[in-house]
Design a protein around this motif. Structure first.
Motif, PDB file in Angstrom:
ATOM      1  N   VAL A 104       0.827  -1.366   0.060  1.00  0.00           N
ATOM      2  CA  VAL A 104       0.037  -0.193   0.084  1.00  0.00           C
ATOM      3  C   VAL A 104       0.849   1.507   0.123  1.00  0.00           C
ATOM      4  O   VAL A 104       1.696   1.328   0.874  1.00  0.00           O
ATOM      5  CB  VAL A 104      -0.792   0.063   1.097  1.00  0.00           C
ATOM      6  CG1 VAL A 104      -1.622   1.354   1.196  1.00  0.00           C
ATOM      7  CG2 VAL A 104      -1.830  -1.098   1.282  1.00  0.00           C
ATOM      8  N   ILE A 105       0.669   2.071  -0.815  1.00  0.00           N
ATOM      9  CA  ILE A 105       1.319   3.355  -1.007  1.00  0.00           C
ATOM     10  C   ILE A 105       0.627   4.634  -0.459  1.00  0.00           C
ATOM     11  O   ILE A 105      -0.463   4.380  -0.462  1.00  0.00           O
ATOM     12  CB  ILE A 105       1.543   3.995  -2.519  1.00  0.00           C
ATOM     13  CG1 ILE A 105       2.855   2.951  -2.922  1.00  0.00           C
ATOM     14  CG2 ILE A 105       1.997   5.181  -2.657  1.00  0.00           C
ATOM     15  CD1 ILE A 105       4.030   3.474  -2.463  1.00  0.00           C
ATOM     16  N   THR A 106       1.263   5.430   0.641  1.00  0.00           N
ATOM     17  CA  THR A 106       0.635   6.412   0.872  1.00  0.00           C
ATOM     18  C   THR A 106       1.711   7.821   1.155  1.00  0.00           C
ATOM     19  O   THR A 106       2.794   7.562   0.707  1.00  0.00           O
ATOM     20  CB  THR A 106      -0.040   6.252   2.392  1.00  0.00           C
ATOM     21  OG1 THR A 106      -0.756   7.182   2.792  1.00  0.00           O
ATOM     22  CG2 THR A 106       1.016   5.758   3.473  1.00  0.00           C
ATOM     23  N   ASN A 107       1.331   8.822   1.728  1.00  0.00           N
ATOM     24  CA  ASN A 107       2.438   9.500   2.135  1.00  0.00           C
ATOM     25  C   ASN A 107       3.300   9.374   3.449  1.00  0.00           C
ATOM     26  O   ASN A 107       2.382   9.023   4.340  1.00  0.00           O
ATOM     27  CB  ASN A 107       1.599  11.153   2.297  1.00  0.00           C
ATOM     28  CG  ASN A 107       1.305  11.780   0.842  1.00  0.00           C
ATOM     29  OD1 ASN A 107       0.143  12.309   0.691  1.00  0.00           O
ATOM     30  ND2 ASN A 107       1.994  11.626  -0.172  1.00  0.00           N
ATOM     31  N   ALA A 108       4.329  10.118   3.340  1.00  0.00           N
ATOM     32  CA  ALA A 108       5.374   9.653   4.399  1.00  0.00           C
ATOM     33  C   ALA A 108       4.681  10.722   5.784  1.00  0.00           C
ATOM     34  O   ALA A 108       4.665   9.862   6.931  1.00  0.00           O
ATOM     35  CB  ALA A 108       6.844  10.060   4.150  1.00  0.00           C
ATOM     36  N   HIS A 109       4.183  11.524   5.345  1.00  0.00           N
ATOM     37  CA  HIS A 109       3.539  12.506   6.756  1.00  0.00           C
ATOM     38  C   HIS A 109       2.292  12.010   7.172  1.00  0.00           C
ATOM     39  O   HIS A 109       2.029  12.312   8.639  1.00  0.00           O
ATOM     40  CB  HIS A 109       3.517  14.058   5.973  1.00  0.00           C
ATOM     41  CG  HIS A 109       2.139  14.189   5.224  1.00  0.00           C
ATOM     42  ND1 HIS A 109       2.313  14.427   3.934  1.00  0.00           N
ATOM     43  CD2 HIS A 109       0.781  14.513   5.659  1.00  0.00           C
ATOM     44  CE1 HIS A 109       1.011  14.620   3.565  1.00  0.00           C
ATOM     45  NE2 HIS A 109       0.308  14.796   4.448  1.00  0.00           N
ATOM     46  N   VAL A 110       1.801  10.984   6.389  1.00  0.00           N
ATOM     47  CA  VAL A 110       0.586  10.365   7.023  1.00  0.00           C
ATOM     48  C   VAL A 110       0.894   9.553   8.096  1.00  0.00           C
ATOM     49  O   VAL A 110       0.244   9.447   9.166  1.00  0.00           O
ATOM     50  CB  VAL A 110      -0.189   9.658   5.957  1.00  0.00           C
ATOM     51  CG1 VAL A 110      -1.318   8.760   6.496  1.00  0.00           C
ATOM     52  CG2 VAL A 110      -1.002  10.631   5.007  1.00  0.00           C
ATOM     53  N   GLU A 134      10.262   4.393   3.851  1.00  0.00           N
ATOM     54  CA  GLU A 134       9.710   5.885   3.611  1.00  0.00           C
ATOM     55  C   GLU A 134      10.788   6.533   3.105  1.00  0.00           C
ATOM     56  O   GLU A 134      11.865   6.315   3.078  1.00  0.00           O
ATOM     57  CB  GLU A 134       8.965   6.446   4.681  1.00  0.00           C
ATOM     58  CG  GLU A 134       9.806   6.716   5.749  1.00  0.00           C
ATOM     59  CD  GLU A 134       9.121   7.266   7.040  1.00  0.00           C
ATOM     60  OE1 GLU A 134       8.349   8.333   6.759  1.00  0.00           O
ATOM     61  OE2 GLU A 134       9.379   6.975   8.163  1.00  0.00           O
ATOM     62  N   ASP A 135      10.423   7.635   2.410  1.00  0.00           N
ATOM     63  CA  ASP A 135      11.233   8.606   1.778  1.00  0.00           C
ATOM     64  C   ASP A 135      10.572   9.927   2.076  1.00  0.00           C
ATOM     65  O   ASP A 135       9.918  10.239   1.353  1.00  0.00           O
ATOM     66  CB  ASP A 135      11.370   8.296   0.225  1.00  0.00           C
ATOM     67  CG  ASP A 135      12.436   9.510  -0.193  1.00  0.00           C
ATOM     68  OD1 ASP A 135      13.297   9.875   0.369  1.00  0.00           O
ATOM     69  OD2 ASP A 135      12.253   9.970  -1.530  1.00  0.00           O
ATOM     70  N   LYS A 136      11.022  10.585   3.233  1.00  0.00           N
ATOM     71  CA  LYS A 136      10.570  11.714   3.470  1.00  0.00           C
ATOM     72  C   LYS A 136      10.874  13.049   2.726  1.00  0.00           C
ATOM     73  O   LYS A 136       9.972  13.776   2.410  1.00  0.00           O
ATOM     74  CB  LYS A 136      11.138  12.044   5.025  1.00  0.00           C
ATOM     75  CG  LYS A 136      10.792  11.127   6.237  1.00  0.00           C
ATOM     76  CD  LYS A 136      11.261  11.748   7.442  1.00  0.00           C
ATOM     77  CE  LYS A 136      10.977  10.545   8.438  1.00  0.00           C
ATOM     78  NZ  LYS A 136      11.670  10.992   9.852  1.00  0.00           N
ATOM     79  N   GLN A 137      11.975  12.844   1.961  1.00  0.00           N
ATOM     80  CA  GLN A 137      12.286  13.954   0.953  1.00  0.00           C
ATOM     81  C   GLN A 137      11.405  14.089  -0.227  1.00  0.00           C
ATOM     82  O   GLN A 137      11.020  15.080  -0.771  1.00  0.00           O
ATOM     83  CB  GLN A 137      13.551  13.788   0.689  1.00  0.00           C
ATOM     84  CG  GLN A 137      14.627  14.027   1.419  1.00  0.00           C
ATOM     85  CD  GLN A 137      16.246  14.140   1.261  1.00  0.00           C
ATOM     86  OE1 GLN A 137      16.474  15.246   0.510  1.00  0.00           O
ATOM     87  NE2 GLN A 137      16.972  13.049   1.273  1.00  0.00           N
ATOM     88  N   SER A 138      10.500  13.091  -0.533  1.00  0.00           N
ATOM     89  CA  SER A 138       9.644  13.032  -1.553  1.00  0.00           C
ATOM     90  C   SER A 138       8.307  12.610  -0.885  1.00  0.00           C
ATOM     91  O   SER A 138       7.298  12.744  -1.771  1.00  0.00           O
ATOM     92  CB  SER A 138       9.883  11.903  -2.786  1.00  0.00           C
ATOM     93  OG  SER A 138      10.079  10.637  -2.054  1.00  0.00           O
ATOM     94  N   ASP A 139       8.163  12.536   0.216  1.00  0.00           N
ATOM     95  CA  ASP A 139       6.930  12.250   0.995  1.00  0.00           C
ATOM     96  C   ASP A 139       6.155  11.052   0.387  1.00  0.00           C
ATOM     97  O   ASP A 139       4.877  10.959   0.335  1.00  0.00           O
ATOM     98  CB  ASP A 139       5.820  13.501   0.889  1.00  0.00           C
ATOM     99  CG  ASP A 139       4.874  13.511   1.853  1.00  0.00           C
ATOM    100  OD1 ASP A 139       5.060  12.768   2.908  1.00  0.00           O
ATOM    101  OD2 ASP A 139       4.045  14.312   1.919  1.00  0.00           O
ATOM    102  N   ILE A 140       6.791  10.025   0.376  1.00  0.00           N
ATOM    103  CA  ILE A 140       6.275   8.696  -0.075  1.00  0.00           C
ATOM    104  C   ILE A 140       6.501   7.458   0.849  1.00  0.00           C
ATOM    105  O   ILE A 140       7.672   7.592   1.440  1.00  0.00           O
ATOM    106  CB  ILE A 140       6.594   8.051  -1.300  1.00  0.00           C
ATOM    107  CG1 ILE A 140       6.113   9.005  -2.602  1.00  0.00           C
ATOM    108  CG2 ILE A 140       6.496   6.631  -1.678  1.00  0.00           C
ATOM    109  CD1 ILE A 140       4.629   8.702  -2.776  1.00  0.00           C
TER     110      ILE A 140
END
Length: 452
Positions: A104-110, A134-140
Protein backbone atom coordinates in the motif's frame (compact mmCIF):
# COMPACT_ATOMS: atom_id res chain seq x y z
CA UNK A 1 1.57 37.18 -3.61
CA UNK A 2 1.64 33.42 -3.23
CA UNK A 3 -1.01 32.05 -0.91
CA UNK A 4 0.18 29.66 1.78
CA UNK A 5 0.43 26.00 0.89
CA UNK A 6 -1.25 23.54 3.23
CA UNK A 7 -0.08 19.96 3.50
CA UNK A 8 -3.05 17.66 3.28
CA UNK A 9 -3.94 17.06 6.90
CA UNK A 10 -3.55 13.54 8.22
CA UNK A 11 -6.66 14.29 10.26
CA UNK A 12 -8.86 13.70 7.25
CA UNK A 13 -8.64 11.16 4.47
CA UNK A 14 -8.27 11.65 0.75
CA UNK A 15 -7.28 9.75 -2.33
CA UNK A 16 -6.69 10.94 -5.86
CA UNK A 17 -5.56 9.24 -9.01
CA UNK A 18 -4.58 11.03 -12.22
CA UNK A 19 -3.22 10.13 -15.61
CA UNK A 20 -3.41 10.90 -19.27
CA UNK A 21 -7.06 10.79 -20.09
CA UNK A 22 -8.41 8.54 -22.77
CA UNK A 23 -11.00 9.77 -25.25
CA UNK A 24 -14.44 10.51 -23.82
CA UNK A 25 -15.75 7.12 -24.90
CA UNK A 26 -13.28 5.48 -22.49
CA UNK A 27 -15.68 6.44 -19.71
CA UNK A 28 -17.86 3.37 -20.05
CA UNK A 29 -21.57 4.24 -20.34
CA UNK A 30 -24.16 2.49 -18.23
CA UNK A 31 -27.51 1.53 -19.67
CA UNK A 32 -30.49 3.37 -18.23
CA UNK A 33 -33.84 2.69 -19.83
CA UNK A 34 -33.39 2.76 -23.59
CA UNK A 35 -30.57 5.30 -23.52
CA UNK A 36 -26.85 5.02 -22.94
CA UNK A 37 -26.10 7.52 -20.17
CA UNK A 38 -22.38 8.42 -19.88
CA UNK A 39 -21.18 7.36 -16.45
CA UNK A 40 -17.91 6.81 -14.62
CA UNK A 41 -19.56 4.22 -12.38
CA UNK A 42 -18.25 1.12 -14.24
CA UNK A 43 -14.65 2.36 -13.93
CA UNK A 44 -15.04 3.37 -10.29
CA UNK A 45 -16.60 0.06 -9.35
CA UNK A 46 -13.37 -1.59 -10.47
CA UNK A 47 -10.90 0.74 -8.70
CA UNK A 48 -12.49 2.06 -5.51
CA UNK A 49 -11.77 -1.21 -3.59
CA UNK A 50 -8.06 -0.42 -4.10
CA UNK A 51 -8.30 2.89 -2.22
CA UNK A 52 -7.98 2.44 1.54
CA UNK A 53 -8.40 4.47 4.69
CA UNK A 54 -5.43 4.71 7.02
CA UNK A 55 -5.65 5.49 10.73
CA UNK A 56 -2.58 5.96 12.87
CA UNK A 57 -1.86 6.42 16.54
CA UNK A 58 1.27 7.13 18.52
CA UNK A 59 2.96 9.44 20.97
CA UNK A 60 4.71 12.67 20.15
CA UNK A 61 7.72 13.21 22.38
CA UNK A 62 8.61 16.78 23.30
CA UNK A 63 11.70 17.86 25.17
CA UNK A 64 12.04 21.15 26.99
CA UNK A 65 15.45 22.08 28.31
CA UNK A 66 15.58 24.02 31.58
CA UNK A 67 17.17 27.45 31.00
CA UNK A 68 20.48 27.90 32.79
CA UNK A 69 19.24 30.96 34.71
CA UNK A 70 16.56 28.84 36.46
CA UNK A 71 18.81 26.01 37.61
CA UNK A 72 19.79 27.87 40.78
CA UNK A 73 16.18 27.90 42.00
CA UNK A 74 15.51 24.18 41.36
CA UNK A 75 18.73 22.76 42.74
CA UNK A 76 21.35 20.37 41.35
CA UNK A 77 18.99 17.37 41.23
CA UNK A 78 16.70 19.01 38.67
CA UNK A 79 16.91 17.13 35.32
CA UNK A 80 18.52 19.02 32.46
CA UNK A 81 15.33 18.64 30.41
CA UNK A 82 11.68 17.78 30.82
CA UNK A 83 10.34 15.04 28.56
CA UNK A 84 6.62 14.68 27.87
CA UNK A 85 4.60 12.38 25.64
CA UNK A 86 1.41 13.47 23.96
CA UNK A 87 -0.80 10.73 22.45
CA UNK A 88 -2.15 11.46 18.97
CA UNK A 89 -4.44 9.89 16.39
CA UNK A 90 -4.72 10.80 12.73
CA UNK A 91 -6.29 9.71 9.46
CA UNK A 92 -5.07 9.45 5.88
CA UNK A 93 -5.51 7.46 2.70
CA UNK A 94 -3.57 4.93 0.68
CA UNK A 95 -3.59 2.98 -2.56
CA UNK A 96 -3.04 -0.77 -2.99
CA UNK A 97 -0.42 -1.26 -5.73
CA UNK A 98 0.20 -5.02 -5.35
CA UNK A 99 -2.73 -7.27 -4.44
CA UNK A 100 -0.67 -10.46 -3.94
CA UNK A 101 1.92 -8.95 -1.63
CA UNK A 102 -0.41 -6.43 0.01
CA UNK A 103 1.68 -3.34 -0.73
CA UNK A 104 0.00 0.00 0.00
CA UNK A 105 1.38 3.42 -1.01
CA UNK A 106 0.68 6.55 1.03
CA UNK A 107 2.37 9.81 2.04
CA UNK A 108 5.23 9.70 4.52
CA UNK A 109 3.64 12.48 6.54
CA UNK A 110 0.49 10.38 7.02
CA UNK A 111 2.33 7.72 9.03
CA UNK A 112 5.05 9.92 10.55
CA UNK A 113 5.87 8.96 14.17
CA UNK A 114 3.02 6.41 14.21
CA UNK A 115 3.34 3.47 16.59
CA UNK A 116 0.33 1.68 15.12
CA UNK A 117 -1.01 1.83 11.55
CA UNK A 118 -4.45 0.45 10.64
CA UNK A 119 -5.66 -0.01 7.05
CA UNK A 120 -9.41 -0.22 6.39
CA UNK A 121 -10.74 -1.58 3.11
CA UNK A 122 -13.91 -0.56 1.33
CA UNK A 123 -15.50 -3.93 2.21
CA UNK A 124 -15.10 -3.16 5.92
CA UNK A 125 -12.10 -5.33 6.70
CA UNK A 126 -9.35 -3.81 8.84
CA UNK A 127 -5.71 -4.84 9.10
CA UNK A 128 -2.63 -3.78 11.02
CA UNK A 129 -0.03 -2.55 8.54
CA UNK A 130 3.74 -2.93 8.60
CA UNK A 131 5.87 -0.02 7.40
CA UNK A 132 8.30 -1.31 4.77
CA UNK A 133 10.04 2.02 4.27
CA UNK A 134 9.61 5.70 3.55
CA UNK A 135 11.26 8.61 1.81
CA UNK A 136 10.54 11.84 3.64
CA UNK A 137 12.20 13.99 0.99
CA UNK A 138 9.62 12.96 -1.61
CA UNK A 139 6.86 12.23 0.97
CA UNK A 140 6.26 8.62 -0.06
CA UNK A 141 5.83 5.63 2.28
CA UNK A 142 5.22 1.95 1.56
CA UNK A 143 3.10 -0.24 3.86
CA UNK A 144 2.22 -3.92 3.74
CA UNK A 145 -0.86 -5.79 4.93
CA UNK A 146 -1.52 -9.52 5.00
CA UNK A 147 -4.91 -10.07 3.37
CA UNK A 148 -6.61 -12.11 0.67
CA UNK A 149 -8.84 -10.94 -2.18
CA UNK A 150 -7.30 -7.50 -2.52
CA UNK A 151 -7.73 -5.18 -5.50
CA UNK A 152 -4.75 -3.25 -6.85
CA UNK A 153 -4.60 -0.21 -9.10
CA UNK A 154 -2.44 -0.30 -12.22
CA UNK A 155 0.04 2.54 -12.56
CA UNK A 156 -0.04 4.68 -15.68
CA UNK A 157 2.89 6.38 -17.39
CA UNK A 158 2.60 9.86 -15.89
CA UNK A 159 5.07 11.22 -18.48
CA UNK A 160 2.29 10.77 -21.05
CA UNK A 161 -0.04 13.16 -19.21
CA UNK A 162 -1.20 16.33 -20.92
CA UNK A 163 -2.74 19.46 -19.52
CA UNK A 164 -6.47 19.08 -20.02
CA UNK A 165 -6.60 15.31 -19.46
CA UNK A 166 -9.45 14.25 -17.17
CA UNK A 167 -8.59 13.29 -13.61
CA UNK A 168 -10.54 11.54 -10.84
CA UNK A 169 -9.74 11.82 -7.14
CA UNK A 170 -10.85 9.24 -4.60
CA UNK A 171 -10.55 9.69 -0.87
CA UNK A 172 -12.12 10.35 2.48
CA UNK A 173 -12.25 14.14 2.96
CA UNK A 174 -12.86 15.25 6.54
CA UNK A 175 -13.51 11.63 7.51
CA UNK A 176 -16.83 11.54 5.64
CA UNK A 177 -16.06 8.23 3.93
CA UNK A 178 -14.90 7.32 0.45
CA UNK A 179 -15.63 10.20 -1.91
CA UNK A 180 -15.01 10.64 -5.65
CA UNK A 181 -14.43 13.98 -7.36
CA UNK A 182 -13.46 14.84 -10.93
CA UNK A 183 -11.56 17.51 -12.80
CA UNK A 184 -8.69 17.88 -15.21
CA UNK A 185 -4.91 18.03 -15.13
CA UNK A 186 -4.35 21.76 -14.68
CA UNK A 187 -0.55 21.83 -14.96
CA UNK A 188 2.48 19.55 -14.97
CA UNK A 189 5.97 19.72 -13.50
CA UNK A 190 5.08 22.08 -10.66
CA UNK A 191 8.06 22.77 -8.39
CA UNK A 192 9.36 25.49 -6.12
CA UNK A 193 6.41 25.11 -3.75
CA UNK A 194 8.65 24.24 -0.77
CA UNK A 195 6.42 21.33 0.22
CA UNK A 196 9.02 18.63 -0.36
CA UNK A 197 12.69 18.44 -1.21
CA UNK A 198 12.03 16.86 -4.60
CA UNK A 199 9.02 18.37 -6.36
CA UNK A 200 7.54 17.52 -9.74
CA UNK A 201 3.84 17.79 -9.00
CA UNK A 202 0.76 17.22 -11.11
CA UNK A 203 -1.67 20.07 -10.47
CA UNK A 204 -5.38 19.30 -10.67
CA UNK A 205 -8.68 21.04 -10.01
CA UNK A 206 -10.41 17.80 -8.93
CA UNK A 207 -11.77 18.69 -5.49
CA UNK A 208 -9.27 17.65 -2.80
CA UNK A 209 -9.62 18.57 0.84
CA UNK A 210 -7.89 17.94 4.14
CA UNK A 211 -7.65 14.23 4.77
CA UNK A 212 -6.90 13.30 1.16
CA UNK A 213 -3.21 12.72 1.87
CA UNK A 214 -1.97 9.50 0.30
CA UNK A 215 -5.06 9.15 -1.87
CA UNK A 216 -5.16 8.33 -5.54
CA UNK A 217 -5.45 10.44 -8.66
CA UNK A 218 -6.48 8.44 -11.75
CA UNK A 219 -7.41 8.71 -15.39
CA UNK A 220 -10.62 7.61 -17.04
CA UNK A 221 -9.22 4.11 -17.48
CA UNK A 222 -8.89 3.79 -13.73
CA UNK A 223 -5.09 3.89 -13.80
CA UNK A 224 -3.04 5.61 -11.12
CA UNK A 225 -1.40 8.79 -12.28
CA UNK A 226 -0.55 10.32 -8.92
CA UNK A 227 -0.69 10.31 -5.12
CA UNK A 228 -2.43 13.38 -3.70
CA UNK A 229 -0.15 15.25 -1.33
CA UNK A 230 -0.95 18.94 -0.89
CA UNK A 231 -3.43 21.71 -1.60
CA UNK A 232 -3.21 25.45 -2.02
CA UNK A 233 -5.97 27.14 -0.09
CA UNK A 234 -6.98 28.99 3.04
CA UNK A 235 -7.48 26.87 6.15
CA UNK A 236 -6.92 23.63 4.25
CA UNK A 237 -10.10 24.08 2.16
CA UNK A 238 -10.45 23.26 -1.52
CA UNK A 239 -10.16 26.09 -4.04
CA UNK A 240 -9.40 23.88 -7.03
CA UNK A 241 -5.60 23.78 -6.70
CA UNK A 242 -4.30 20.41 -5.59
CA UNK A 243 -0.96 18.67 -6.09
CA UNK A 244 -0.12 15.00 -6.63
CA UNK A 245 3.16 13.09 -6.87
CA UNK A 246 3.37 11.57 -10.39
CA UNK A 247 2.94 7.80 -10.68
CA UNK A 248 6.33 7.33 -12.35
CA UNK A 249 8.05 8.82 -9.30
CA UNK A 250 5.88 6.64 -7.06
CA UNK A 251 6.85 3.54 -9.06
CA UNK A 252 10.59 4.27 -8.93
CA UNK A 253 10.55 5.01 -5.21
CA UNK A 254 8.38 2.03 -4.24
CA UNK A 255 10.56 -0.38 -6.24
CA UNK A 256 13.65 0.82 -4.38
CA UNK A 257 11.94 0.56 -0.99
CA UNK A 258 10.78 -2.98 -1.79
CA UNK A 259 14.25 -4.03 -2.94
CA UNK A 260 16.45 -2.24 -0.40
CA UNK A 261 14.12 -1.13 2.41
CA UNK A 262 15.11 2.44 1.60
CA UNK A 263 15.54 4.85 -1.32
CA UNK A 264 18.98 4.77 -2.91
CA UNK A 265 18.87 8.10 -4.61
CA UNK A 266 20.45 8.69 -8.00
CA UNK A 267 22.80 11.62 -8.54
CA UNK A 268 23.86 13.36 -11.73
CA UNK A 269 26.52 15.60 -10.21
CA UNK A 270 25.64 19.05 -11.50
CA UNK A 271 24.42 22.36 -10.21
CA UNK A 272 22.07 24.32 -12.39
CA UNK A 273 19.29 26.80 -12.86
CA UNK A 274 15.98 27.24 -14.62
CA UNK A 275 16.27 27.99 -18.33
CA UNK A 276 15.18 31.54 -19.15
CA UNK A 277 14.62 33.03 -22.60
CA UNK A 278 17.77 35.13 -22.18
CA UNK A 279 19.88 32.09 -21.27
CA UNK A 280 18.43 30.09 -24.16
CA UNK A 281 19.24 32.89 -26.60
CA UNK A 282 22.75 33.38 -25.20
CA UNK A 283 23.60 29.69 -25.53
CA UNK A 284 22.04 29.21 -28.95
CA UNK A 285 18.99 27.19 -28.01
CA UNK A 286 15.57 27.54 -29.59
CA UNK A 287 14.05 25.59 -26.70
CA UNK A 288 12.38 27.56 -23.94
CA UNK A 289 12.07 24.68 -21.48
CA UNK A 290 14.84 22.71 -19.85
CA UNK A 291 17.60 22.85 -17.25
CA UNK A 292 20.72 25.00 -17.55
CA UNK A 293 23.96 23.45 -16.29
CA UNK A 294 26.00 25.88 -14.18
CA UNK A 295 28.67 23.45 -12.98
CA UNK A 296 29.70 19.82 -13.41
CA UNK A 297 31.31 18.13 -10.40
CA UNK A 298 34.65 16.43 -11.17
CA UNK A 299 34.36 12.64 -11.26
CA UNK A 300 30.54 12.73 -11.22
CA UNK A 301 28.20 10.80 -13.50
CA UNK A 302 27.67 13.92 -15.59
CA UNK A 303 31.43 14.51 -15.87
CA UNK A 304 32.06 10.94 -17.03
CA UNK A 305 29.26 11.26 -19.60
CA UNK A 306 30.83 14.40 -21.07
CA UNK A 307 28.25 16.94 -19.91
CA UNK A 308 29.74 20.44 -19.64
CA UNK A 309 28.88 23.71 -17.94
CA UNK A 310 26.73 25.75 -20.30
CA UNK A 311 24.85 22.72 -21.63
CA UNK A 312 21.07 22.79 -21.62
CA UNK A 313 19.44 19.48 -20.62
CA UNK A 314 16.17 19.22 -22.53
CA UNK A 315 14.97 15.63 -22.08
CA UNK A 316 15.32 12.40 -20.09
CA UNK A 317 14.91 9.13 -22.01
CA UNK A 318 13.23 11.01 -24.83
CA UNK A 319 10.72 12.80 -22.60
CA UNK A 320 10.98 16.59 -22.53
CA UNK A 321 11.63 18.26 -19.18
CA UNK A 322 10.21 21.64 -18.28
CA UNK A 323 12.56 22.87 -15.58
CA UNK A 324 15.64 22.21 -13.48
CA UNK A 325 13.32 21.30 -10.61
CA UNK A 326 11.72 18.56 -12.72
CA UNK A 327 15.15 17.25 -13.77
CA UNK A 328 16.33 17.21 -10.15
CA UNK A 329 13.22 15.37 -8.92
CA UNK A 330 13.28 12.76 -11.66
CA UNK A 331 16.99 12.00 -11.37
CA UNK A 332 16.78 11.79 -7.57
CA UNK A 333 13.94 9.25 -7.65
CA UNK A 334 15.25 7.05 -10.46
CA UNK A 335 17.70 5.20 -8.26
CA UNK A 336 21.44 4.69 -8.19
CA UNK A 337 22.91 2.57 -10.98
CA UNK A 338 20.20 3.35 -13.50
CA UNK A 339 21.29 4.34 -17.00
CA UNK A 340 19.43 7.22 -18.62
CA UNK A 341 19.72 9.07 -21.90
CA UNK A 342 19.82 12.85 -21.60
CA UNK A 343 19.05 15.16 -24.49
CA UNK A 344 21.28 18.24 -24.38
CA UNK A 345 21.72 21.41 -26.41
CA UNK A 346 25.32 22.56 -26.79
CA UNK A 347 26.28 25.54 -28.94
CA UNK A 348 22.87 25.41 -30.56
CA UNK A 349 23.20 21.74 -31.56
CA UNK A 350 21.15 18.91 -30.09
CA UNK A 351 22.97 15.84 -28.81
CA UNK A 352 22.22 12.88 -26.57
CA UNK A 353 24.44 11.28 -23.94
CA UNK A 354 24.08 8.14 -21.83
CA UNK A 355 24.61 8.57 -18.10
CA UNK A 356 24.83 5.94 -15.37
CA UNK A 357 23.64 7.53 -12.15
CA UNK A 358 25.83 7.27 -9.08
CA UNK A 359 24.33 6.88 -5.63
CA UNK A 360 23.84 10.26 -4.06
CA UNK A 361 26.24 11.08 -1.29
CA UNK A 362 24.38 10.92 2.00
CA UNK A 363 23.65 14.56 2.63
CA UNK A 364 24.03 16.09 6.02
CA UNK A 365 20.96 15.42 8.16
CA UNK A 366 19.66 16.36 11.56
CA UNK A 367 20.10 13.42 13.89
CA UNK A 368 16.68 13.96 15.48
CA UNK A 369 15.23 12.38 12.34
CA UNK A 370 17.04 9.16 13.28
CA UNK A 371 16.55 9.05 17.06
CA UNK A 372 15.19 11.57 19.62
CA UNK A 373 18.24 11.13 21.85
CA UNK A 374 20.42 12.52 19.04
CA UNK A 375 18.44 15.74 18.67
CA UNK A 376 20.67 18.76 18.26
CA UNK A 377 23.37 17.07 16.18
CA UNK A 378 24.00 17.17 12.45
CA UNK A 379 25.44 14.04 10.88
CA UNK A 380 27.14 13.30 7.58
CA UNK A 381 28.93 10.39 5.97
CA UNK A 382 32.71 10.62 6.14
CA UNK A 383 35.82 8.62 5.24
CA UNK A 384 38.27 10.88 7.06
CA UNK A 385 39.91 9.86 9.33
CA UNK A 386 37.83 6.67 9.23
CA UNK A 387 34.67 5.52 7.43
CA UNK A 388 31.59 6.31 9.48
CA UNK A 389 29.14 9.08 10.35
CA UNK A 390 30.67 12.37 11.46
CA UNK A 391 29.10 14.79 13.93
CA UNK A 392 29.52 17.96 11.88
CA UNK A 393 27.62 20.26 14.26
CA UNK A 394 26.10 19.99 17.72
CA UNK A 395 24.02 22.27 19.90
CA UNK A 396 25.73 22.40 23.31
CA UNK A 397 22.32 22.60 25.03
CA UNK A 398 20.78 19.67 23.14
CA UNK A 399 19.96 16.07 24.13
CA UNK A 400 22.76 14.92 21.81
CA UNK A 401 25.30 16.99 23.73
CA UNK A 402 23.95 15.62 27.01
CA UNK A 403 24.77 12.09 25.83
CA UNK A 404 28.42 13.08 25.48
CA UNK A 405 28.61 13.50 21.70
CA UNK A 406 31.06 16.14 20.51
CA UNK A 407 31.66 17.94 17.24
CA UNK A 408 34.19 15.96 15.24
CA UNK A 409 33.17 12.58 16.67
CA UNK A 410 32.78 9.78 14.12
CA UNK A 411 30.16 7.10 14.81
CA UNK A 412 31.62 3.81 13.59
CA UNK A 413 29.21 1.38 15.22
CA UNK A 414 25.78 1.02 16.85
CA UNK A 415 24.92 -1.88 19.14
CA UNK A 416 27.81 -3.94 17.77
CA UNK A 417 26.83 -3.22 14.14
CA UNK A 418 29.45 -1.59 11.91
CA UNK A 419 28.49 1.84 10.57
CA UNK A 420 30.22 3.03 7.39
CA UNK A 421 27.67 5.61 6.22
CA UNK A 422 24.43 7.35 7.12
CA UNK A 423 22.46 4.59 5.41
CA UNK A 424 23.94 2.06 7.89
CA UNK A 425 23.11 4.28 10.85
CA UNK A 426 19.57 4.84 9.59
CA UNK A 427 19.03 1.10 9.23
CA UNK A 428 20.45 0.37 12.70
CA UNK A 429 18.12 2.94 14.32
CA UNK A 430 15.06 2.09 12.25
CA UNK A 431 13.29 0.25 15.09
CA UNK A 432 14.21 2.87 17.72
CA UNK A 433 16.10 0.57 20.14
CA UNK A 434 15.67 1.36 23.83
CA UNK A 435 19.43 1.35 24.42
CA UNK A 436 22.03 2.76 22.04
CA UNK A 437 25.65 1.78 22.39
CA UNK A 438 27.45 4.15 20.04
CA UNK A 439 31.02 3.23 19.14
CA UNK A 440 32.79 6.56 18.69
CA UNK A 441 36.12 7.40 17.12
CA UNK A 442 37.36 10.58 18.80
CA UNK A 443 40.77 11.61 17.62
CA UNK A 444 43.08 8.66 18.21
CA UNK A 445 40.75 7.08 20.78
CA UNK A 446 37.81 4.71 20.46
CA UNK A 447 35.04 4.78 23.06
CA UNK A 448 31.42 3.81 23.70
CA UNK A 449 28.57 6.17 24.59
CA UNK A 450 25.60 4.31 26.07
CA UNK A 451 22.25 6.09 25.67
CA UNK A 452 19.14 4.88 27.49
Amino acid sequence: MRKPLSLLSVLALSVGIAMSAAPAQAALPSLMGNQDIPSLAPVLEQVTPAVVNISVSGKKVTRQRLPEQFRFFFGPNMPDEQVSEQPFQALGSGVIIDAKKGYVITNAHVIHEADEIKVSLKDGREFTAKKIGEDKQSDIALLQIKADDLTAIKMADSDELRVGDYALAIGNPFGLGQTVTSGIVSALGRSGLNIENFENFIQTDAAINSGNSGGALLNLRGELIGINTAILGPNGGNIGIGFAIPSNMVRDLSEQIIKFGEVRRGQLGITGAELTSDLAKTFGSTKQNGAFVNQVMPGSSADKAGIKAGDIISSIDGKAIRSFGELRAKIATMGAGKQVTLGIVRDGKEESVKVTLKQADDSEVRASALHPALEGAKLSTTTDPVAGVAVSEIDPRSPAAATGLQKGDVIIGVNRLRVNALADLTKALKNKPDVLALNIQRGDSSLYLVIR
